[in-house]
Each structure stands twice: as C-alpha cells, then as structure tokens.
Motif scaffolding. Structure first.
Motif, short mmCIF file in Angstrom:
data_model
loop_
_atom_site.label_atom_id
_atom_site.label_comp_id
_atom_site.label_asym_id
_atom_site.label_seq_id
_atom_site.Cartn_x
_atom_site.Cartn_y
_atom_site.Cartn_z
N ASP A 250 0.88 -1.07 0.29
CA ASP A 250 -0.09 -0.05 0.30
C ASP A 250 0.91 1.34 -0.11
O ASP A 250 0.21 2.15 -0.73
N GLY A 251 2.43 1.35 0.46
CA GLY A 251 3.07 2.52 0.55
C GLY A 251 3.39 2.85 -1.23
O GLY A 251 2.92 2.10 -1.78
N ASP A 252 4.43 3.32 -1.23
CA ASP A 252 5.00 4.04 -2.50
C ASP A 252 5.66 3.16 -2.69
O ASP A 252 7.48 3.18 -2.76
N THR A 253 5.51 1.74 -3.04
CA THR A 253 6.33 0.97 -4.13
C THR A 253 6.34 0.84 -5.27
O THR A 253 5.58 1.39 -5.68
N ARG A 254 8.27 0.70 -5.71
CA ARG A 254 8.27 0.49 -7.46
C ARG A 254 7.94 0.16 -7.61
O ARG A 254 7.96 -0.64 -8.75
N GLY A 255 8.09 -1.29 -7.08
CA GLY A 255 7.60 -2.73 -7.56
C GLY A 255 8.20 -3.77 -7.91
O GLY A 255 8.26 -4.75 -8.84
N GLY A 256 9.48 -3.03 -8.08
CA GLY A 256 11.21 -4.08 -7.78
C GLY A 256 10.83 -6.04 -7.34
O GLY A 256 10.84 -6.81 -8.29
N ALA A 257 10.47 -5.20 -5.80
CA ALA A 257 10.67 -7.09 -5.43
C ALA A 257 9.29 -8.00 -6.19
O ALA A 257 9.85 -9.02 -6.45
N ALA A 258 8.11 -6.92 -5.87
CA ALA A 258 7.00 -7.77 -6.78
C ALA A 258 7.78 -8.93 -7.96
O ALA A 258 7.78 -9.95 -8.17
N ILE A 259 7.90 -7.75 -8.80
CA ILE A 259 8.36 -8.77 -10.04
C ILE A 259 9.72 -9.17 -10.46
O ILE A 259 10.00 -10.12 -11.00
N SER A 260 11.33 -8.87 -9.17
CA SER A 260 11.67 -10.43 -9.36
C SER A 260 12.88 -11.23 -8.49
O SER A 260 12.91 -12.26 -9.19
N ILE A 261 11.45 -10.74 -7.04
CA ILE A 261 11.94 -11.82 -6.16
C ILE A 261 11.61 -13.50 -6.84
O ILE A 261 12.01 -14.51 -6.59
N LYS A 262 10.68 -14.00 -7.22
CA LYS A 262 9.86 -15.12 -7.62
C LYS A 262 11.64 -16.01 -8.58
O LYS A 262 11.70 -16.98 -8.68
N SER A 263 11.98 -14.95 -9.74
CA SER A 263 13.11 -15.59 -11.02
C SER A 263 14.30 -15.90 -9.72
O SER A 263 14.84 -16.47 -10.11
N VAL A 264 14.42 -14.86 -8.85
CA VAL A 264 15.60 -15.03 -8.14
C VAL A 264 15.76 -16.57 -7.68
O VAL A 264 16.88 -17.44 -7.30
#
Ligand code: GDP
Length: 295
Positions: A250-264
C-alpha cells in the motif's frame, strides 16, 4: 500501487500505438522503454534484460508487424511475460497437516507479526480453521506483547512462554498444546533481526528442523526493493522456504521486489499485505497483478 511503473509502461506503448505503420525500429524502441521502466522500478539489470529479450523473441515468432493491432499484441506479450515472471498460476498455502504448522521468517520490521495475525484471521474467517498463534521471539518481550494484542483483536489464542529462552522448545510445546486443544493450524512467529545474521539464521533453521512445518513463509517489506531480493536469497539458502509474503504494497513501492523475487529464489509470492489493519491481506495472483500494472 506501482503507479510510476504503470505510467512508464503506458508511455512505452505510445510509441507503437501512435504510428501508422509499425516498423522493427518502433518495436525495438518500445522494448527499450519497457526495459528502462523495469530498471526504474528497481528490477535488477539481468532480469529486465532477459525479460525484454523473451518478449522480443515472441514478437518475432508471432510476426507482430503483420498483425492488425501490433500495439495491443505487444501489450499482451508483455503482460503474459510479466505474469510468468511473477509466478504463473496462483499458489495456495499447504494446510494438509493436523495441525498444519506454518513458520514465519523474515527480518525485524518486515511485518511478520502483523502478517501472522492477518493470516490467522484469514484462515479463521475465510477457511473456517481454528488457528493458534505462537510467539517465538525470545529476545524482545515487546514482540510477545504485540502478538497478544493482535490475537486479542482477532479473537485468536496466542501461545507464549515469556520465561523460556529456547525457541525450539516453545515451538514444540505450542504444537503439543495445539494437538491437545483442537487447533488445526499453528502459526509460529519468530524473532527477526535488522539484517541477516548467523545467530538468527541458525536459530530459525533449528526451529524449522525441529517442527518440520508444512509451510514456511518468508515475509519481506516490498519497499526495500533490491534488498528484499537479496534477503530472500539469504533466507531461502538456509530454509528452502515455500512462499513469499510481500508486505507494505500500500506504500509508495516501486514494484521491483514483486517483479523480481520469484525469478531469483524460484518460490511463489503467496500473499500480499496492503495495510496495517488485520483485513489488509490478499492472496497474490500474478495475472491480476500484471493486469493492474499494465492497465
Ligand atoms: P515484524 O518485526 O517483522 O514482526 O514487523 P511488524 O509486524 O511489527 O511490522 C512492522 C511495522 O510495519 C508495523 O508498524 C506494522 O504496522 C507495519 N506493517 C506491517 N504490514 C504492513 C502493510 O502491509 N502495510 C503497511 N502500511 N504497514 C505494515
């Protein structure tokens, strides 16, 4: 959520939507902009580069330039690839045990205690379960109190042993207590540190080994971007966890973690936290998230 990324991707596709005749150069420019948007969202360079090269291969494979609406087809290719990157099909939580034991891991401040409460509330109200919350933080009495406050709020019992300094025995005793009292889910909240450290890792690895949970969840603050991904890797190396919980979306997050974490770490994101309230929990659906990002 991810407004900045959505805006940038939207702008990237303008290149394709604006031209009468689409050329290979337009497609290449669009993909360059898509990559830039991902990098700005704190997705790491290799993931962003591989992402756009996969989309490019598909665009060539499907002969994008000869279709009637190449712009729309490109949006669809990016959306499908984003869904795939974030995990493909939605993954549930394993509740096959009796009781089912769920171990929470993550750094201090990631939102573990809050999420433990949210998950207990979710399982109680939506899945008709009888959960027991367990306070296994042996370092911070405040953390034990916090879990009791949460438990009271949602009407879920909290098991704690304030004078016991052995996390393994607290967890084992809690499971005995659950079995004797008809609880069918046990959610074990553990101690976190501000950064990954060996003592914490050893402790949680010992708890993990002793109680053999059906489900080990790694909780991470999505605001921490690339750090979130690095922390996930460190925990996964030790615990081989089953799924990720991304908090503070809900915060001002840019989204990188949501997008990258699965593939790492190659583990699915299972839940997201979208606020401080006990109801602010959602099951994570990669396709819905991709839809949300691309509009
Ligand atoms: P822990 O140390 O990992 O147990 O973290 P806490 O559960 O104590 O959470 C740390 C802080 O983050 C608290 O102030 C929570 O209210 C807050 N928090 C947890 N989850 C969320 C969330 O999804 N959104 C927001 N905005 N705040 C959250």
């Amino acid at each position: 959520m991810f407004d900045n990324l959505s805006d940038k991707l939207d702008k990237a596709f303008h290149i394709l939507k604006g031209h009468g005749k689409i050329t290979e150069v337009n497609v290449a420019d669009t993909l360059k902009e898509v990559r830039r948007a991902l990098l700005d969202a704190d997705v790491n360079f290799k993931i962003a580069k591989d992402f756009t090269s996969r989309v490019k291969d598909k665009a060539i494979g499907q002969d994008v330039l000869t279709t009637l609406q190449p712009g729309q087809l490109m949006v669809k290719l990016v959306k499908d690839e984003l869904t795939e990157l974030m995990g493909g099909d939605a993954a549930g939580v394993n509740l096959s045990g009796n009781p089912s034991v769920i171990l929470m891991s993550g750094l201090q401040g990631s939102g573990k205690t809050t999420f433990s409460g949210k998950l207990a509330n979710f399982l109680k109200t939506k899945k008709n379960k009888k959960p027991l919350l367990v306070a296994c933080d042996i370092y911070r009495p405040a953390a034990i109190n916090q879990l009791h406050v949460v438990g009271e709020q949602i009407g879920v019992e909290v098991y704690s042993e304030p004078d016991n300094k052995n996390a393994v025995s607290i967890a084992e005793n809690a499971i005995k207590h659950a079995k004797a009292n008809g609880f069918n889910v046990v959610i074990v909240d553990t101690a976190g540190r501000l950064a990954v450290d060996e003592e914490m890792m050893t402790e949680i690895a010992n708890v993990h080994k002793a109680i053999q949970p059906q489900e080990t969840l790694f909780v991470v603050d999505s605001m921490t971007g690339q750090d979130a991904v690095n922390t996930a890797k460190a925990f996964n190396d030790r615990l081989d966890f089953d799924g990720v919980v991304l908090t503070k979306l809900d915060g001002d997050t840019r989204g990188g973690a949501a997008i990258s974490i699965k593939s790492v770490v190659n583990k699915p994101i299972k839940f997201i936290g979208t606020g401080e309230k006990m109801e602010a929990i959602d099951v994570f659906y990669p396709a819905r998230m991709a839809e949300r990002i691309l509009g």
